[in-house]
Design an enzyme around this catalytic site. Sequence first.
Site, PDB file in Angstrom:
ATOM      1  N   ARG A 160       3.209   0.302  -5.257  1.00 27.69           N
ATOM      2  CA  ARG A 160       3.093  -0.353  -3.958  1.00 27.69           C
ATOM      3  C   ARG A 160       1.819  -1.168  -3.818  1.00 27.69           C
ATOM      4  O   ARG A 160       1.628  -1.864  -2.820  1.00 27.69           O
ATOM      5  CB  ARG A 160       3.148   0.700  -2.839  1.00 27.69           C
ATOM      6  CG  ARG A 160       4.399   1.538  -2.853  1.00 27.69           C
ATOM      7  CD  ARG A 160       4.380   2.541  -1.737  1.00 27.69           C
ATOM      8  NE  ARG A 160       4.476   1.881  -0.457  1.00 27.69           N
ATOM      9  CZ  ARG A 160       5.614   1.545   0.128  1.00 27.69           C
ATOM     10  NH1 ARG A 160       6.756   1.809  -0.460  1.00 27.69           N
ATOM     11  NH2 ARG A 160       5.621   0.935   1.293  1.00 27.69           N
ATOM     12  N   CYS A 197       0.824  -1.198   0.000  1.00 30.69           N
ATOM     13  CA  CYS A 197       0.000   0.000   0.000  1.00 30.69           C
ATOM     14  C   CYS A 197       0.870   1.264   0.000  1.00 30.69           C
ATOM     15  O   CYS A 197       1.999   1.244   0.471  1.00 30.69           O
ATOM     16  CB  CYS A 197      -0.935   0.097   1.192  1.00 30.69           C
ATOM     17  SG  CYS A 197      -1.918  -1.372   1.473  1.00 30.69           S
ATOM     18  N   LYS A 229       5.006  -3.883  -6.105  1.00 28.28           N
ATOM     19  CA  LYS A 229       6.437  -3.685  -6.347  1.00 28.28           C
ATOM     20  C   LYS A 229       7.244  -3.739  -5.051  1.00 28.28           C
ATOM     21  O   LYS A 229       8.367  -4.204  -5.027  1.00 28.28           O
ATOM     22  CB  LYS A 229       6.626  -2.335  -7.031  1.00 28.28           C
ATOM     23  CG  LYS A 229       8.042  -2.031  -7.448  1.00 28.28           C
ATOM     24  CD  LYS A 229       8.407  -2.772  -8.706  1.00 28.28           C
ATOM     25  CE  LYS A 229       9.843  -2.561  -9.102  1.00 28.28           C
ATOM     26  NZ  LYS A 229      10.350  -3.721  -9.857  1.00 28.28           N
ATOM     27  N   HIS A 287      15.800 -36.641 -11.583  1.00 30.85           N
ATOM     28  CA  HIS A 287      15.414 -37.016 -10.220  1.00 30.85           C
ATOM     29  C   HIS A 287      13.963 -36.673  -9.928  1.00 30.85           C
ATOM     30  O   HIS A 287      13.563 -36.559  -8.779  1.00 30.85           O
ATOM     31  CB  HIS A 287      16.348 -36.354  -9.206  1.00 30.85           C
ATOM     32  CG  HIS A 287      17.774 -36.766  -9.375  1.00 30.85           C
ATOM     33  ND1 HIS A 287      18.227 -38.022  -9.071  1.00 30.85           N
ATOM     34  CD2 HIS A 287      18.839 -36.100  -9.894  1.00 30.85           C
ATOM     35  CE1 HIS A 287      19.515 -38.109  -9.362  1.00 30.85           C
ATOM     36  NE2 HIS A 287      19.910 -36.946  -9.866  1.00 30.85           N
ATOM     37  N   ASN A 327      -0.713   1.561   5.810  1.00 32.97           N
ATOM     38  CA  ASN A 327       0.097   0.595   5.066  1.00 32.97           C
ATOM     39  C   ASN A 327       0.692  -0.346   6.096  1.00 32.97           C
ATOM     40  O   ASN A 327       1.323   0.100   7.046  1.00 32.97           O
ATOM     41  CB  ASN A 327       1.202   1.356   4.315  1.00 32.97           C
ATOM     42  CG  ASN A 327       2.286   0.440   3.787  1.00 32.97           C
ATOM     43  OD1 ASN A 327       2.025  -0.716   3.471  1.00 32.97           O
ATOM     44  ND2 ASN A 327       3.497   0.957   3.689  1.00 32.97           N
ATOM     45  N   GLY A 328       0.500  -1.669   5.905  1.00 35.89           N
ATOM     46  CA  GLY A 328       1.068  -2.635   6.845  1.00 35.89           C
ATOM     47  C   GLY A 328       0.011  -3.585   7.351  1.00 35.89           C
ATOM     48  O   GLY A 328      -1.058  -3.733   6.743  1.00 35.89           O
ATOM     49  N   LYS A 371       9.791 -14.869 -13.756  1.00 32.10           N
ATOM     50  CA  LYS A 371       9.348 -13.755 -14.614  1.00 32.10           C
ATOM     51  C   LYS A 371       8.131 -14.171 -15.421  1.00 32.10           C
ATOM     52  O   LYS A 371       7.158 -13.441 -15.532  1.00 32.10           O
ATOM     53  CB  LYS A 371      10.510 -13.382 -15.538  1.00 32.10           C
ATOM     54  CG  LYS A 371      10.656 -11.945 -15.869  1.00 32.10           C
ATOM     55  CD  LYS A 371      11.507 -11.155 -14.928  1.00 32.10           C
ATOM     56  CE  LYS A 371      11.028 -11.153 -13.511  1.00 32.10           C
ATOM     57  NZ  LYS A 371      11.909 -10.511 -12.593  1.00 32.10           N
ATOM     58  N   GLU A 385       4.943 -14.611 -13.148  1.00 28.16           N
ATOM     59  CA  GLU A 385       4.367 -13.419 -12.525  1.00 28.16           C
ATOM     60  C   GLU A 385       3.665 -12.484 -13.507  1.00 28.16           C
ATOM     61  O   GLU A 385       2.712 -11.809 -13.130  1.00 28.16           O
ATOM     62  CB  GLU A 385       5.387 -12.658 -11.679  1.00 28.16           C
ATOM     63  CG  GLU A 385       6.464 -11.935 -12.439  1.00 28.16           C
ATOM     64  CD  GLU A 385       7.389 -11.139 -11.514  1.00 28.16           C
ATOM     65  OE1 GLU A 385       8.578 -11.071 -11.803  1.00 28.16           O
ATOM     66  OE2 GLU A 385       6.916 -10.588 -10.509  1.00 28.16           O
ATOM     67  N   GLU A 425      14.893 -17.652 -12.417  1.00 28.05           N
ATOM     68  CA  GLU A 425      14.467 -16.272 -12.674  1.00 28.05           C
ATOM     69  C   GLU A 425      13.572 -16.221 -13.918  1.00 28.05           C
ATOM     70  O   GLU A 425      12.566 -15.505 -13.946  1.00 28.05           O
ATOM     71  CB  GLU A 425      15.710 -15.372 -12.830  1.00 28.05           C
ATOM     72  CG  GLU A 425      15.450 -13.951 -13.324  1.00 28.05           C
ATOM     73  CD  GLU A 425      14.545 -13.115 -12.427  1.00 28.05           C
ATOM     74  OE1 GLU A 425      14.165 -13.565 -11.339  1.00 28.05           O
ATOM     75  OE2 GLU A 425      14.191 -11.996 -12.854  1.00 28.05           O
ATOM     76  N   TRP A 480      -2.834  -2.640  -1.494  1.00 27.13           N
ATOM     77  CA  TRP A 480      -2.503  -4.018  -1.829  1.00 27.13           C
ATOM     78  C   TRP A 480      -3.114  -4.845  -0.708  1.00 27.13           C
ATOM     79  O   TRP A 480      -2.677  -4.792   0.431  1.00 27.13           O
ATOM     80  CB  TRP A 480      -0.994  -4.205  -1.888  1.00 27.13           C
ATOM     81  CG  TRP A 480      -0.592  -5.561  -2.355  1.00 27.13           C
ATOM     82  CD1 TRP A 480      -0.529  -6.000  -3.640  1.00 27.13           C
ATOM     83  CD2 TRP A 480      -0.184  -6.665  -1.538  1.00 27.13           C
ATOM     84  NE1 TRP A 480      -0.118  -7.311  -3.678  1.00 27.13           N
ATOM     85  CE2 TRP A 480       0.109  -7.746  -2.410  1.00 27.13           C
ATOM     86  CE3 TRP A 480      -0.042  -6.863  -0.166  1.00 27.13           C
ATOM     87  CZ2 TRP A 480       0.538  -8.984  -1.952  1.00 27.13           C
ATOM     88  CZ3 TRP A 480       0.386  -8.104   0.283  1.00 27.13           C
ATOM     89  CH2 TRP A 480       0.673  -9.149  -0.603  1.00 27.13           C
TER      90      TRP A 480
HETATM   91  C1  F6R Z   1      10.039 -10.317  -9.346  1.00 29.05           C
HETATM   92  C2  F6R Z   1      10.150  -9.300  -8.327  1.00 29.05           C
HETATM   93  C3  F6R Z   1      10.117  -9.713  -6.894  1.00 29.05           C
HETATM   94  C4  F6R Z   1      11.134  -8.888  -6.083  1.00 29.05           C
HETATM   95  C5  F6R Z   1      11.002  -9.207  -4.586  1.00 29.05           C
HETATM   96  C6  F6R Z   1      12.037  -8.463  -3.772  1.00 29.05           C
HETATM   97  O1  F6R Z   1      10.113  -9.765 -10.617  1.00 29.05           O
HETATM   98  O2  F6R Z   1      10.237  -8.142  -8.622  1.00 29.05           O
HETATM   99  O3  F6R Z   1      10.361 -11.078  -6.747  1.00 29.05           O
HETATM  100  O4  F6R Z   1      12.404  -9.177  -6.547  1.00 29.05           O
HETATM  101  O5  F6R Z   1       9.725  -8.860  -4.153  1.00 29.05           O
HETATM  102  O6  F6R Z   1      11.875  -7.084  -3.890  1.00 29.05           O
HETATM  103  P1  F6R Z   1      13.041  -6.087  -3.511  1.00 29.05           P
HETATM  104  O7  F6R Z   1      14.146  -6.325  -4.489  1.00 29.05           O
HETATM  105  O8  F6R Z   1      12.436  -4.726  -3.631  1.00 29.05           O
HETATM  106  O9  F6R Z   1      13.478  -6.426  -2.122  1.00 29.05           O
END
Ligand code: F6R
Length: 607
Positions: A27, A2, A602, A502, A98-99, A483, A486, A479, A74
């Site tokens: 956020r 948030c 984010k 395995h 927020n929280g 990607k 998500e 990764e 969020w």
């Molecule tokens: C994936 C992604 C998340 C962040 C994770 C950590 O694309 O963006 O997996 O990498 O939430 O976020 P930070 O780097 O801000 O600690």
Amino acid sequence: MCGIVGIVGHSPVAPLIVDALKRLEYRGYDSAGVATIERGELSRRRAEGKLVNLERRLRDEPLDGNIGIGHTRWATHGVPNETNAHPHFSNGVAIVHNGIIENFAELRDELQRDGYVFASQTDTEVVAHLVARELAAGRKPVEAAYNALKRLQGAFALAIMFRGDEDLIVGARNGPPLAVGHGDGEMFLGSDAIALAPFTNSITYLEDGDWAVIRRNEILIFDMEGKAVERKRQQSIGTSFLVDKGNYRHFMQKEIHEQPEVIGHTLAHYVDFTKGEAKALELPFDFASLDRIAVSACGTAYLAGLIGKYWFERFARLPVDIDIASEFRYREMPIVKNSAAFFVSQSGETADTLASLRYCRQAGVPIGAIVNVRESTIARESDVVLPTLAGPEIGVASTKAFTCQLSVLASLALRAAAARGTITPEDEKSMVRSLSEVPRIATQVLKLESQIEQVARELSHYKHVLYLGRDTNYPLAMEGALKLKEISYIHAEGYAAGELKHGPIALIDEHMPVIVIAPHDRIFEKTVSNMQEVAARGGKIILITDTKGAASATVNTLETIVLPDVPEFVAPIVYALPIQMLAYWTAVFMGTDVDQPRNLAKSVTVE
Ligand code: F6R
């Protein structure tokens, strides 16, 4: 997560609050709302979904008033609908949060027994009622807010406004970040300096346990004991950037294309290309005498850390313990003497990563933060900040921050190797040369976009995808899978190629494309064997390799993406680009919301 905003201004604030919320949408974006005081009375507009819905609402039913608070959500407690959207009201109190209020259930029972009726399913609403109950008991607004704050357990950044007082917002912070902005006859409050950038660059960050009384001409900050405290006022550097997609369709695409430049900037910060060596950094430890490193992070940042582990161990002969931060913080790992801890985070606000940092802080270990947001909490609580110079990353899926994290980790591993004498000066020079080539090679890789777009068109027809790689390409496989899932919502897994037999090999059939990340390195032949195992079972292979690899792979592939030859040391940075583009274009073909995928945010400031 948030985002919250508050303005005590001298003109109508609703449009300004919406503008600030746009900068905070990273956020969370499940719902949004604004409340102001119009002619002494609290009024609010809220809307489910993205901010555009709130903007539409405000166009139809504008809000007047020179003081207001706003929120982009969020969801943690309660579904994302209008009723659960903030601000929440209770008898003349308006609140945004927020929280997570951890003791909300107990407080809700207590308030219900006192006759308070809950309109939402959120944890936040208890705070509004707690403050209202204090007012009803005869307390003045500031005292009422403080008494309520003392009852809260958990993580919160709060802004509270009171009916009839058009010159007061109370802000509070315990966990998630909160910044106060100083104006001329107007004051601001926001989850970060970027939100406040159009209004002021004179910022004070609240510390954990701080709460603030914000009026047009004065800001007073107190701690939880109620003692007035001084907090530094600083010039924010967040004002200089424009949130703009340029000519790109999405922020993610723009950020993928910015990589040659930002990787170059980041590397230049850590490496002296002229001398051919990693720069000496002012560190709170000496690489030469370290016995171990602990690394902790979440998501993509964790995977960057995992690639860093391969580098530190192979080149600097320095063992690395790496953990997902949400596990690290609770598993009570004994901290080894003569060690250092690194925390990797784009936002610098991730709650689990911050908690891991604090665990190490208590253990007395020197702490380095590899962060993109230099003013973040993780940066401020570390002994040394090792910045990634990626610039603001707006797309929720991390791209340029990841390759910049890799650039920092590669440079640090090089520095450690040189300091420990585990590589020769010639090795160091040649590795620096490899790093210096990355921006140029990355530019060439971006030219493969139209081929990758076609592969993505095919990929978008499948429900499951497997990614395989060995050595540093194994975290990269994870990764790639992260990607893809998500942003396209296609189920994907990243596996160590050697681990296929395995278990996961049972999944292979014509419905499961397998993306193999395999530059022609010292273990290329091993990966080829694993590809053969896949091909023998009807699996469709998409191979990402280099010219040598393409020439010598003796397996039929659905498609081969051929990258320029790159030195093995820097291959993970370069090979990140095709997997990002593949995920991006698959999501575009799936028609998903690329920059703001469902259920994500984010900056993850909750556990
Ligand atoms: C994936 C992604 C998340 C962040 C994770 C950590 O694309 O963006 O997996 O990498 O939430 O976020 P930070 O780097 O801000 O600690």
